[in-house]
Design an enzyme around this catalytic site. Sequence first.
Site, PDB file in Angstrom:
ATOM      1  N   LYS A   9       0.860  -1.185   0.000  1.00  0.00           N
ATOM      2  CA  LYS A   9       0.000   0.000   0.000  1.00  0.00           C
ATOM      3  C   LYS A   9       0.892   1.231   0.000  1.00  0.00           C
ATOM      4  CE  LYS A   9      -3.898   2.049   2.601  1.00  0.00           C
ATOM      5  NZ  LYS A   9      -4.836   1.872   3.732  1.00  0.00           N
ATOM      6  N   SER A  13      -9.818   1.974   2.717  1.00  0.00           N
ATOM      7  CA  SER A  13      -8.909   2.730   1.875  1.00  0.00           C
ATOM      8  C   SER A  13      -7.876   1.870   1.147  1.00  0.00           C
ATOM      9  CB  SER A  13      -8.166   3.767   2.725  1.00  0.00           C
ATOM     10  OG  SER A  13      -7.347   3.136   3.694  1.00  0.00           O
ATOM     11  N   SER A  63     -10.140  -0.453   6.904  1.00  0.00           N
ATOM     12  CA  SER A  63      -9.540  -0.350   5.577  1.00  0.00           C
ATOM     13  C   SER A  63      -8.806  -1.580   5.057  1.00  0.00           C
ATOM     14  CB  SER A  63      -8.597   0.847   5.522  1.00  0.00           C
ATOM     15  OG  SER A  63      -9.352   2.003   5.320  1.00  0.00           O
TER      16      SER A  63
HETATM   17  N1  GLN Z   1     -13.381   4.482   6.116  1.00  0.00           N
HETATM   18  C1  GLN Z   1     -12.791   4.876   7.359  1.00  0.00           C
HETATM   19  C2  GLN Z   1     -12.321   6.299   7.288  1.00  0.00           C
HETATM   20  O1  GLN Z   1     -12.434   6.891   6.243  1.00  0.00           O
HETATM   21  C3  GLN Z   1     -11.653   3.960   7.716  1.00  0.00           C
HETATM   22  C4  GLN Z   1     -10.447   4.191   6.899  1.00  0.00           C
HETATM   23  C5  GLN Z   1      -9.281   3.343   7.306  1.00  0.00           C
HETATM   24  O2  GLN Z   1      -9.450   2.313   7.952  1.00  0.00           O
HETATM   25  N2  GLN Z   1      -8.098   3.800   6.951  1.00  0.00           N
HETATM   26  O3  GLN Z   1     -11.868   6.858   8.245  1.00  0.00           O
END
Ligand code: GLN
Length: 484
Positions: A76, A151, A175
């Site tokens: 990532k 994400s 995410s």
């Molecule tokens: N969707 C959640 C957010 O936007 C979690 C994102 C994540 O786990 N990085 O904060």
Amino acid sequence: MHELTIAELVQGLADKKFSSVELTQHYISRINQLDKKYNSFITVNEDEALNQAKQADQLRANGQANQFAGIPVAHKDIFCTKGIKTTCGSKMLANFVAPYESTVTEKFSQANFITLGKTNMDEFAMGSSNETSHFGSVCNPWDTKRVPGGSSGGSAAAVAAQLTPAATGTDTGGSIRQPAALCGITGIKPTYGRVSRWGMIAFASSLDQAGPMTRTAEDAALLLNVMSGFDCKDSTCVDQPVPDYTESLNQPLTGLRIGLPKEYFSAGIDSNVSKAIHAALDVYRQLGATIKEVSLPHTALSLPAYYVIAPAEASSNLSRFDGVRYGYRCETPENLEDLYKRSRGEGFGAEVKRRILVGTYALSAGYYDAYYIKAQKIRRLVKQDFTDVFNEVDVIMSPTAPTTAFNLGEKMDDPVAMYASDINTIAVNLAGLPAMSIPAGLVDGLPVGLQMIGNYFAEAKLLQVAHQFQQATDWHRQRPTALD
Ligand code: GLN
């Protein structure tokens, strides 16, 4: 070759069925040919990957190779990598090359894995659909009109499209698990502190945790062995021995106590998703588990508490991007204030700005007690709910996400609807627990993820519970039909 799991690739390389150069070349050509459709990579590390593969083959020829030497992975684009761009999905870091290596990627390099490239992601890991990336949305390989989740959407799509055998992800509120669910792959978020956050660009430091995204639970166990462990460079990393996560995979599940939190099956969960999960639970019954309903009464408060705590921490973490030290700088600033304002104004996207505003507000004098302290109190109650339930059950199960992959663009104008995609994943991060998502069915040709939550440091248990399911079913072997 792209059908093989990491475990099979380890065997194939050891048996000299193929070399690492052949394997790496194969994956690079797949990325070059197919990723136009998915946009799952931000950077492809073509030349360097082939060099690494040559070295791995050499080590093997000399009898010096460890188990994983020559196996390709993707990271990532939130992990700092020396010599390869690290963008975090943002214009702010579009040309950033880190002067140091994250502990996670360093561990992969030390084990002689090959870095295929860096995967696309929501900007600064803020999102649930991979649509907030400065480098464009990622498309779900099961249906390219749909989102891959976020994400870590690039990592999930790349694994699902077989452009890499595995990838790393990070999980602040879901995410790893939510994109794994939407793309039909396996992902585990370990206990907070199990994996070092050194060199992983911080979103919300008290919630962020890295983990592997793979095709199978066995592969996740192999990669978690590589990633885990104490690191003196991360003060929140836990100094506790790392077990061999593959050791207990084959133990039967007789007597396993599964809890189903009623709040995780309530309104908002698509009825077909719920049906698929109940069918998966029948498999567990056949494997010898007992299942009972449990309650996590503060569940409804986790989402609002998270959306105070995560933006508060983000607003502080992101203050370092000021146009002075590194990252994007606006053209011809008039003075220092103009430099700050325009560099941040031009460098950050809309969702990141929204979080900075919310976080700064929640931390400001007068509101700190009303919002931030209140959210921290809720966080403790959420944690207590889990502690109580783990007195009665070994593992908690639920749908990972309320629906299957939704359409690109569908939730972009409605942040609250987008935030609700993480309704079943977020409490786990507030509590710091380990949790996993595995493929457990298809609804209208789209994957459904089964979430399993374990007690602190019960990663081995989760992996065993997931592996036993994967021995009894073949949902993890399903591939998007459109795949070449
Ligand atoms: N969707 C959640 C957010 O936007 C979690 C994102 C994540 O786990 N990085 O904060």
